[in-house]
Design an enzyme around this catalytic site. Structure first.
Site, short mmCIF file in Angstrom:
data_model
loop_
_atom_site.label_atom_id
_atom_site.label_comp_id
_atom_site.label_asym_id
_atom_site.label_seq_id
_atom_site.Cartn_x
_atom_site.Cartn_y
_atom_site.Cartn_z
N CYS A 7 155.60 -38.39 18.82
CA CYS A 7 156.03 -39.25 19.90
C CYS A 7 156.90 -38.68 20.24
CB CYS A 7 155.79 -40.66 19.43
SG CYS A 7 156.28 -41.47 20.98
N CYS A 10 159.87 -41.82 19.88
CA CYS A 10 159.69 -40.94 18.55
C CYS A 10 161.45 -39.69 18.25
CB CYS A 10 159.13 -40.99 17.77
SG CYS A 10 158.41 -43.00 17.50
N ASP A 33 166.10 -41.63 32.60
CA ASP A 33 165.29 -42.00 32.95
C ASP A 33 165.61 -40.09 33.54
OD1 ASP A 33 162.00 -43.10 33.30
OD2 ASP A 33 162.28 -40.69 34.40
N HIS A 102 157.52 -48.83 26.36
CA HIS A 102 159.35 -49.59 26.79
C HIS A 102 159.06 -49.97 27.96
CE1 HIS A 102 156.76 -45.66 28.82
NE2 HIS A 102 157.23 -45.67 29.53
N HIS A 104 161.10 -50.67 32.07
CA HIS A 104 161.58 -49.45 32.68
C HIS A 104 162.91 -51.04 33.41
CE1 HIS A 104 159.22 -46.08 33.20
NE2 HIS A 104 158.31 -46.95 32.90
#
Ligand code: AMP
Length: 116
Positions: A7, A10, A33, A102, A104
């Site tokens: 991932c 990760c 991001d 996650h 945003h």
């Protein structure tokens, strides 16, 4: 924390891929991001690998709660405390591309038309 070998988030949590960190504690990492969809676009990533809201067990529920509670501070650190939009893309129909849950946090500009 339980992490997944392949991932991408990760790998960021393990420090194998660099990130532009905004906030970190024992439960979460918040970083900018790489393809921002607003002037300021930060992702808050819990430090446990699970893909979907539906996969949240007791531990993950607690972690996501801590992430949500920390969003105002993360927004303040990113300089967008005046207002921001919080989004979770859940599943392919919503356009989820990274399958590690996650949140945003988008702001730094007028966020335009609202869906609701
Ligand atoms: P989602 O489409 O909701 O799954 O969101 C995944 C987000 O992760 C996208 O907005 C990507 O631009 C972002 N992203 C992917 N790889 C990285 C990276 N290495 N560093 C920062 N953001 C990333």
């Amino acid at each position: 924390m339980s992490l997944d070998e392949n991932c991408i988030f990760c790998k960021i949590l393990r420090g194998e891929i660099p990130s532009d960190k905004v906030y970190e504690d024992g439960d979460m990492l918040a970083f900018r991001d790489i393809h921002p969809q607003a002037k300021v676009h930060v992702l808050c990533v819990p430090k446990s690998h699970f893909s979907y809201l539906s996969e949240m067990g007791e531990k993950e529920r607690g972690l996501v709660g801590k992430c949500m509670a920390k969003l105002p501070e993360i927004a303040r650190l990113a300089g967008i405390e005046k207002g921001y939009r919080v989004i979770i893309n859940q599943g392919e129909d919503a356009g989820q591309t990274v399958f590690h849950l996650h949140i945003h946090i988008l702001g730094g500009q007028n966020m335009g038309e609202k869906l609701l």
